[in-house]
Design a protein around this motif. Structure first.
Motif, PDB file in Angstrom:
ATOM      1  N   ALA A 224       2.318   6.504  37.683  1.00 56.47           N
ATOM      2  CA  ALA A 224       3.651   6.789  37.127  1.00 56.47           C
ATOM      3  C   ALA A 224       3.575   6.913  35.599  1.00 56.47           C
ATOM      4  N   PRO A 225       4.534   7.640  34.992  1.00 56.69           N
ATOM      5  CA  PRO A 225       4.565   7.731  33.523  1.00 56.69           C
ATOM      6  C   PRO A 225       4.601   6.349  32.872  1.00 56.69           C
ATOM      7  N   GLU A 226       3.946   6.266  31.719  1.00 52.15           N
ATOM      8  CA  GLU A 226       3.924   4.988  30.975  1.00 52.15           C
ATOM      9  C   GLU A 226       4.425   5.253  29.572  1.00 52.15           C
ATOM     10  N   ARG A 227       4.912   4.202  28.935  1.00 48.91           N
ATOM     11  CA  ARG A 227       5.197   4.299  27.509  1.00 48.91           C
ATOM     12  C   ARG A 227       4.557   3.098  26.821  1.00 48.91           C
ATOM     13  N   PHE A 228       4.114   3.315  25.589  1.00 51.57           N
ATOM     14  CA  PHE A 228       3.362   2.269  24.893  1.00 51.57           C
ATOM     15  C   PHE A 228       4.227   1.628  23.819  1.00 51.57           C
ATOM     16  N   ALA A 229       3.966   0.346  23.556  1.00 54.34           N
ATOM     17  CA  ALA A 229       4.733  -0.379  22.537  1.00 54.34           C
ATOM     18  C   ALA A 229       4.544   0.325  21.192  1.00 54.34           C
ATOM     19  N   PRO A 230       5.609   0.378  20.386  1.00 55.68           N
ATOM     20  CA  PRO A 230       5.458   0.978  19.054  1.00 55.68           C
ATOM     21  C   PRO A 230       4.370   0.242  18.263  1.00 55.68           C
ATOM     22  N   THR A 231       3.798   0.938  17.305  1.00 61.57           N
ATOM     23  CA  THR A 231       2.797   0.282  16.459  1.00 61.57           C
ATOM     24  C   THR A 231       3.496  -0.804  15.641  1.00 61.57           C
ATOM     25  N   GLU A 232       2.924  -1.981  15.723  1.00 65.38           N
ATOM     26  CA  GLU A 232       3.553  -3.117  15.043  1.00 65.38           C
ATOM     27  C   GLU A 232       3.212  -3.080  13.556  1.00 65.38           C
ATOM     28  N   ALA A 233       4.252  -3.127  12.724  1.00 63.47           N
ATOM     29  CA  ALA A 233       3.978  -3.100  11.276  1.00 63.47           C
ATOM     30  C   ALA A 233       3.794  -4.530  10.787  1.00 63.47           C
ATOM     31  N   PRO A 234       2.765  -4.794   9.968  1.00 62.30           N
ATOM     32  CA  PRO A 234       2.616  -6.136   9.405  1.00 62.30           C
ATOM     33  C   PRO A 234       3.848  -6.484   8.573  1.00 62.30           C
ATOM     34  N   ALA A 235       4.258  -7.756   8.578  1.00 64.16           N
ATOM     35  CA  ALA A 235       5.514  -8.163   7.929  1.00 64.16           C
ATOM     36  C   ALA A 235       5.542  -7.753   6.454  1.00 64.16           C
ATOM     37  N   SER A 236       4.529  -8.114   5.720  1.00 61.55           N
ATOM     38  CA  SER A 236       4.515  -7.688   4.306  1.00 61.55           C
ATOM     39  C   SER A 236       3.085  -7.306   3.938  1.00 61.55           C
ATOM     40  N   PRO A 237       2.727  -6.047   4.230  1.00 55.95           N
ATOM     41  CA  PRO A 237       1.355  -5.625   3.958  1.00 55.95           C
ATOM     42  C   PRO A 237       1.036  -5.722   2.464  1.00 55.95           C
ATOM     43  N   ARG A 238      -0.189  -6.084   2.188  1.00 53.36           N
ATOM     44  CA  ARG A 238      -0.591  -6.197   0.787  1.00 53.36           C
ATOM     45  C   ARG A 238      -0.531  -4.830   0.112  1.00 53.36           C
ATOM     46  N   LEU A 239      -0.059  -4.796  -1.112  1.00 52.25           N
ATOM     47  CA  LEU A 239      -0.006  -3.530  -1.845  1.00 52.25           C
ATOM     48  C   LEU A 239      -1.156  -3.421  -2.824  1.00 52.25           C
ATOM     49  N   GLU A 240      -1.834  -4.535  -3.066  1.00 54.89           N
ATOM     50  CA  GLU A 240      -3.023  -4.446  -3.915  1.00 54.89           C
ATOM     51  C   GLU A 240      -4.028  -5.517  -3.549  1.00 54.89           C
ATOM     52  N   LEU A 241      -5.253  -5.244  -3.951  1.00 48.83           N
ATOM     53  CA  LEU A 241      -6.355  -6.140  -3.610  1.00 48.83           C
ATOM     54  C   LEU A 241      -7.259  -6.176  -4.841  1.00 48.83           C
ATOM     55  N   ASP A 242      -7.522  -7.368  -5.331  1.00 47.13           N
ATOM     56  CA  ASP A 242      -8.370  -7.484  -6.516  1.00 47.13           C
ATOM     57  C   ASP A 242      -9.835  -7.351  -6.100  1.00 47.13           C
ATOM     58  N   LEU A 243     -10.434  -6.241  -6.464  1.00 50.60           N
ATOM     59  CA  LEU A 243     -11.811  -5.990  -6.033  1.00 50.60           C
ATOM     60  C   LEU A 243     -12.821  -6.791  -6.853  1.00 50.60           C
ATOM     61  N   ARG A 244     -12.345  -7.485  -7.910  1.00 43.34           N
ATOM     62  CA  ARG A 244     -13.283  -8.300  -8.706  1.00 43.34           C
ATOM     63  C   ARG A 244     -13.280  -9.760  -8.281  1.00 43.34           C
ATOM     64  N   SER A 245     -12.404 -10.106  -7.320  1.00 39.45           N
ATOM     65  CA  SER A 245     -12.254 -11.529  -6.972  1.00 39.45           C
ATOM     66  C   SER A 245     -13.418 -12.054  -6.124  1.00 39.45           C
ATOM     67  N   GLY A 246     -14.225 -11.137  -5.570  1.00 33.98           N
ATOM     68  CA  GLY A 246     -15.335 -11.575  -4.712  1.00 33.98           C
ATOM     69  C   GLY A 246     -14.951 -11.620  -3.244  1.00 33.98           C
ATOM     70  N   GLU A 247     -13.639 -11.419  -2.964  1.00 32.27           N
ATOM     71  CA  GLU A 247     -13.196 -11.468  -1.561  1.00 32.27           C
ATOM     72  C   GLU A 247     -13.821 -10.294  -0.784  1.00 32.27           C
ATOM     73  N   ILE A 248     -13.630  -9.095  -1.276  1.00 33.92           N
ATOM     74  CA  ILE A 248     -14.207  -7.909  -0.624  1.00 33.92           C
ATOM     75  C   ILE A 248     -15.619  -7.704  -1.172  1.00 33.92           C
ATOM     76  N   ARG A 249     -16.604  -7.624  -0.259  1.00 33.70           N
ATOM     77  CA  ARG A 249     -17.987  -7.454  -0.708  1.00 33.70           C
ATOM     78  C   ARG A 249     -18.473  -6.017  -0.517  1.00 33.70           C
ATOM     79  N   SER A 250     -17.795  -5.310   0.398  1.00 34.39           N
ATOM     80  CA  SER A 250     -18.241  -3.922   0.607  1.00 34.39           C
ATOM     81  C   SER A 250     -17.079  -3.032   1.036  1.00 34.39           C
ATOM     82  N   ILE A 251     -17.239  -1.744   0.765  1.00 34.31           N
ATOM     83  CA  ILE A 251     -16.238  -0.747   1.165  1.00 34.31           C
ATOM     84  C   ILE A 251     -16.944   0.296   2.019  1.00 34.31           C
TER      85      ILE A 251
END
Ligand SMILES: Cc1cc2nc3c(=O)[nH]c(=O)nc-3n(C[C@H](O)[C@H](O)[C@H](O)COP(=O)(O)OP(=O)(O)OC[C@H]3O[C@@H](n4cnc5c(N)ncnc54)[C@H](O)[C@@H]3O)c2cc1C
Length: 381
Positions: free
Chosen positions: A282-309
């Motif tokens: 039978a036909p199905e429908r999928f749940a809408p894509t859930e949006a994160p409550a407050s997505p980050r708008l910036e990320l400090d790439l010098r903080s050491g948190e992110i090590r690779s891109i």
């Protein structure tokens, strides 16, 4: 004569990450007069299996391939083309450009602003998670490559942030069948290039969020969030060592959900009268894509948190060898359904070349037949 700079199926031998499987089911890994004959038509071939398939097809078709022969230049001559290779020069009345749509990764210019301590990789360099320094990873791009690498890195225990731009959401299966069965059998995938409303847009469309796994799992953004992948918006700038992401994730998600809904509506309508769809669930429908409550708008790439891109921001063809003025400012070949704007010059394997499935293995047969008919007509004229 077929000239190949590497071995047959070079891209599948040297330009794919270790775990990659086709996102098209094996029954679609068919070539002209050469259907898939393996044990698992509903599975998904590994890169090595694809390389083997193409090599077996070349032998079956007795394709006159010269491997390890790189074309370094092709230019117009009085009666056709002069093609220079490492092995000498060849004169040809006609030339068919089948050098691929994905010869190099596309990396945005802002990559040069990323602080030096961060390891940067493209999908061409990436092989497996162990290659990356310990720690969190920012994956940029959420089409087939980006979602697959984000999931793999997360499953390897890495904290992963995924930067999402415009994307194409698809479930792995719909009404009990592979979604690509619906794309193919309903005729959506064979829509011709001259019937597509906005051809330029269709040719730029990102790849669908799909992965081929034995479980036939869906890998959309909801699935990634369930794996604890953090979603952020499109990477808009890198300023003073900070990555800045666009807002509006919710809008992006609504758009992708709406397009999915329309596609499924089309499948359901087609299924009402199509014999092939008899017996589908039978036909199905999928749940809408859930949006994160407050997505980050910036990320400090010098903080050491992110090590690779990992840049999963698309691929482009490479025509540096083509010394004929048929490539536009964006690096794309100017052609009409594979007939290039230079006498006797043709192309295959480019996005929506003659059909929506032109860049897929199962799409080559119809395109090739039509382009070769044109080429043959040119020679006979
Ligand atoms: C990550 C990724 C995943 C994909 N997954 C799927 C999938 O699941 N299903 C599917 O159907 N398709 C998939 N594709 C698309 C896939 O690439 C095509 O289906 C298929 O490989 C296209 O074949 P092709 O011969 O047109 O191009 P390519 O496979 O790119 O082959 C072009 C060949 O030209 C050679 N070449 C290039 N330049 C030169 C030169 N100057 N001189 C000599 N030789 C040259 C290259 O070495 C290469 O072997 C995927 C593509 C990518 C990048």
């Amino acid at each position: 004569m077929v000239l190949e700079r590497g071995e047959i199926a070079n891209s599948w031998r040297s330009e794919r990450w270790d775990s990659l499987r086709l996102l098209t089911p094996s029954w679609q890994a068919r070539l002209p007069d050469f259907p898939y004959d393996g044990p698992d038509p509903d599975g998904y071939l590994t890169s090595a299996e694809v390389a083997d398939l193409v090599a077996r097809f070349a032998a079956h078709a007795r394709a006159p391939v010269r491997t390890q022969t790189e074309v370094t230049s092709a230019r117009r001559s009085d009666d056709g083309y002069e093609v220079t290779t490492g092995e000498g020069t060849i004169r040809a009345r006609t030339l068919l450009v089948a050098s691929g749509a994905c010869n190099a990764p596309v990396v945005p210019a802002l990559a040069s602003l990323v602080p030096a301590g961060i390891e940067q990789l493209t999908a061409f360099d990436y092989r497996n998670p162990a290659q990356l320094p310990d720690g969190a990873v920012l994956v940029v791009g959420a089409s087939a490559t980006g979602v697959q690498l984000a999931a793999e890195l997360r499953q390897a225990g890495r904290p992963v942030t995924l930067s999402v731009g415009e994307h194409v959401r698809l479930p792995r299966t719909y009404r009990g069948r592979d979604v690509l069965w619906w794309m193919e059998t309903s005729g959506v995938w064979s829509q011709r290039y001259d019937e597509v409303d906005d051809l330029q847009r269709a040719r730029r469309l990102p790849s669908p969020q799909l992965v081929g796994t034995p479980e036939r799992a869906t890998l959309d953004l909801n699935a990634l969030q369930a794996l604890d992948v953090e979603l952020v918006g499109r990477l808009a700038a890198v300023r003073d060592g900070r990555a800045l992401f666009s807002g509006g994730l919710r809008n992006l998600f609504s758009l992708a959900d709406l397009k999915l809904q329309r596609l499924l509506d089309g499948f359901d309508e087609w299924a009402l009268t199509a014999e092939a769809a008899a017996g589908a669930d039978a036909p199905e429908r999928f749940a809408p894509t859930e949006a994160p409550a407050s997505p980050r708008l910036e990320l400090d790439l010098r903080s050491g948190e992110i090590r690779s891109i990992v840049w999963a921001t698309g691929y482009r063809p490479d025509y540096r060898w083509l010394d004929v003025p048929v490539v536009d400012a964006k690096g794309h070949l100017r052609h009409d359904g594979g007939v290039v704007e230079s006498p006797g010059l043709y192309a295959l394997g480019l996005p929506v070349l003659r059909r929506r499935n032109s860049t897929f293995i199962c799409g080559i047969e119809d395109d090739a037949r039509e382009v070769v008919e044109r080429l043959d007509g040119f020679i006979r004229a």
